[in-house]
Each structure stands twice: as structure tokens, then as C-alpha cells.
Design a protein around this motif. Sequence first.
Motif, PDB file in Angstrom:
ATOM      1  N   GLY A 137       0.842  -1.177   0.000  1.00  0.00           N
ATOM      2  CA  GLY A 137       0.000   0.000   0.000  1.00  0.00           C
ATOM      3  C   GLY A 137       0.880   1.231   0.000  1.00  0.00           C
ATOM      4  N   MET A 138       0.735   2.024   1.023  1.00  0.00           N
ATOM      5  CA  MET A 138       1.553   3.220   1.186  1.00  0.00           C
ATOM      6  C   MET A 138       2.744   2.897   2.077  1.00  0.00           C
ATOM      7  N   GLY A 139       3.917   3.101   1.579  1.00  0.00           N
ATOM      8  CA  GLY A 139       5.100   2.967   2.416  1.00  0.00           C
ATOM      9  C   GLY A 139       5.780   1.621   2.306  1.00  0.00           C
ATOM     10  N   HIS A 140       6.772   1.425   3.146  1.00  0.00           N
ATOM     11  CA  HIS A 140       7.614   0.228   3.092  1.00  0.00           C
ATOM     12  C   HIS A 140       7.990  -0.207   4.506  1.00  0.00           C
ATOM     13  N   PHE A 141       8.020  -1.535   4.710  1.00  0.00           N
ATOM     14  CA  PHE A 141       8.484  -2.101   5.967  1.00  0.00           C
ATOM     15  C   PHE A 141       9.218  -3.392   5.650  1.00  0.00           C
ATOM     16  N   ASN A 142      10.298  -3.639   6.394  1.00  0.00           N
ATOM     17  CA  ASN A 142      10.976  -4.927   6.288  1.00  0.00           C
ATOM     18  C   ASN A 142      11.740  -5.178   7.580  1.00  0.00           C
ATOM     19  N   VAL A 143      12.031  -6.434   7.841  1.00  0.00           N
ATOM     20  CA  VAL A 143      12.768  -6.836   9.037  1.00  0.00           C
ATOM     21  C   VAL A 143      13.705  -7.964   8.644  1.00  0.00           C
ATOM     22  N   ALA A 144      14.919  -7.959   9.211  1.00  0.00           N
ATOM     23  CA  ALA A 144      15.910  -8.968   8.827  1.00  0.00           C
ATOM     24  C   ALA A 144      16.987  -9.075   9.900  1.00  0.00           C
ATOM     25  N   SER A 145      17.808 -10.086   9.750  1.00  0.00           N
ATOM     26  CA  SER A 145      18.945 -10.273  10.642  1.00  0.00           C
ATOM     27  C   SER A 145      20.076  -9.328  10.240  1.00  0.00           C
ATOM     28  N   ARG A 146      20.839  -8.853  11.213  1.00  0.00           N
ATOM     29  CA  ARG A 146      21.966  -7.967  10.931  1.00  0.00           C
ATOM     30  C   ARG A 146      23.171  -8.715  10.374  1.00  0.00           C
TER      31      ARG A 146
END
Length: 301
Positions: free
Chosen positions: A27-36
Motif C-alpha cells: 500500500g503506502m510505504g515500506h516495511f521490512n525486518v531482517a537479521s543484521r
Amino acid sequence: MESKESVKGFYERNFPGLGPQCLITHGMGHFNVASREYCAVLAPYSRRDYYKISLIIGKGRLHYADKWIEIDRPALLFSNPIVPYSWESEDEDQKGWFCLFTEEFLQSGSRMGNLQDSPLFKIGGTPVFFVEEDQQKILSDLYIKMMTEIQSDYVHKYDMLRAYLYLMIHETMKMNPAESFEPYQNASQRVASLFMELLERQFPIDSPEAYLKLKTPNDYAQSLSIHVNSLNRSVKEITGKTTSQQITARVVQEAHALLKHTDWNIAEIAYGLGFEEPAYFTNYFKKQTGLTPNTLRMNSV
């Protein structure tokens, strides 16, 4: 100092083999999550056009604005689009997690719309919070839940991710109860706060072609739609310094950053900071610091 890094630039720098499919937008915007563990050990000094919350498990050095801090134990880092920073890891194998998101992602969830105004992202605040073992477990569990959720097929998973993000913010604020929203006590406090916010938003200077648009107390007063005498009175009452002193201190701070972190010549730095001639900048800088720009740059090598 480079120009502001985009979300796409972040992925190209850290995950060059993934290609455009890594730019998952919702939709509007961006999100993500991950290991460093997949992140680059060196991150360049610049602003970003995204927010990022990182649980750093390992050692390294963070440079932000004109400051730096040694990370020698687990810590939570809050970075925002306004304050430039760089990261130098001392460990080849980085551990921990991060979540990256844009302002549009926040605004698409009503209760998250004011996150950029929270104490954890505020201008002038400390972006690093060292965590104890029990706190680290709480935060790690939240990141793991985010990673599980983002891979799920649940139709409302991004609402769930916002909820986890919201919970992470409040867990951190619980760890640091002194950092809280404070209402304005009077008109002077409000005016001074608006001035300091506007002052900070003039920086950093991202390229030699950019330049400082607000230079004098009168410039700021006009932008805030108040009389310059009212501005001067409020800033002096609340901060103990004059408006001119606050502007000068911030210009000198930015000059330090540009001299240390860029290869721009003195003329380019002078222009970016609003000086018509390099000699004016050199005299100004020496008066404030006791050093010429070239001397400071040589001492920083």
C-alpha cells in the motif's frame, strides 16, 4: 558525506544480489525486518530517507550528527531521516536484527502517525539505548515475531507488524522512563522549541550544491511568523543563549562534520553554509574554534 540514502540504496548496499524483488511495498510505504548478519560492516556517513530500529549485538562505533559513541554491549539504535550517521563494526560477524520502515508506512496506521515525534526519534536526543539481558530477550522475541509475521499469508499482517513496532517503542520507553513527552509550559517554551526544531531541519548540508536557506534570527522569525524580538526573548529565556549564538553553534557543528566526513574543498563548504567567500568562512570558523578549517581537517586525519 553522501546525499540522502533511499530504501533502494540501502538494499543495493547491503543485499546487492537480491535485485528489485527485495523492495516489498505494501500500500503506502515500506516495511521490512531482517537479521543484521547480512549487513555491511561499514555504513557511510549520510542521512537516510527511512527509519530504522536495530538491535545491535556486537561491538562497533556509531557516528551521529557531530558526536560518536562506542557500542561495546547490546544496544538498540533508533535512526531517523533527519540525523546523519555512520556505523563501523569491529566484528565481521554481526548479530542482532533490524526493522526498516518509511514515514508513509507509519502514517497508514492511525496510531503510529506520530512516531516521528516520539522521544526515541527526537532531534537532539540520544539514539542509542543499552539494554540488559532480560530486555534483550524481550526485544529479540519481538523481532522474531516480526520475521515470522512478514513471511505469513495473513491478510492483515502489516497491521500486526505495526502493532509489534508500536510495542517495541513502548518497551524501550519503559526501559528509559525519563524520556517522555513533555507538554509546553508556556509560550516562550513553545517558541524556543519550534525555533530549535526549525534550526535542526536546515541540516545536514547534503551536497556542495545545497546551501543554508535560513541564516539570521530574522530569517527564522519570518519562517515562524513571529516578531524577531519575541523570538530572541523566548530563545534566551529558555536556552540561556541568544538566537544568534544558537545559529552560530549549529553552523560550526555542521562545519566540523563536513570537514571531517567529506572531501569537499573549503570553498564548497563555505558556500553550503551560507558564506559568499571562503575567506569569510575561514575567519568565522577560526573566531569560533581557534582553528582554521584546514587545521581542523588535518588534525582529523
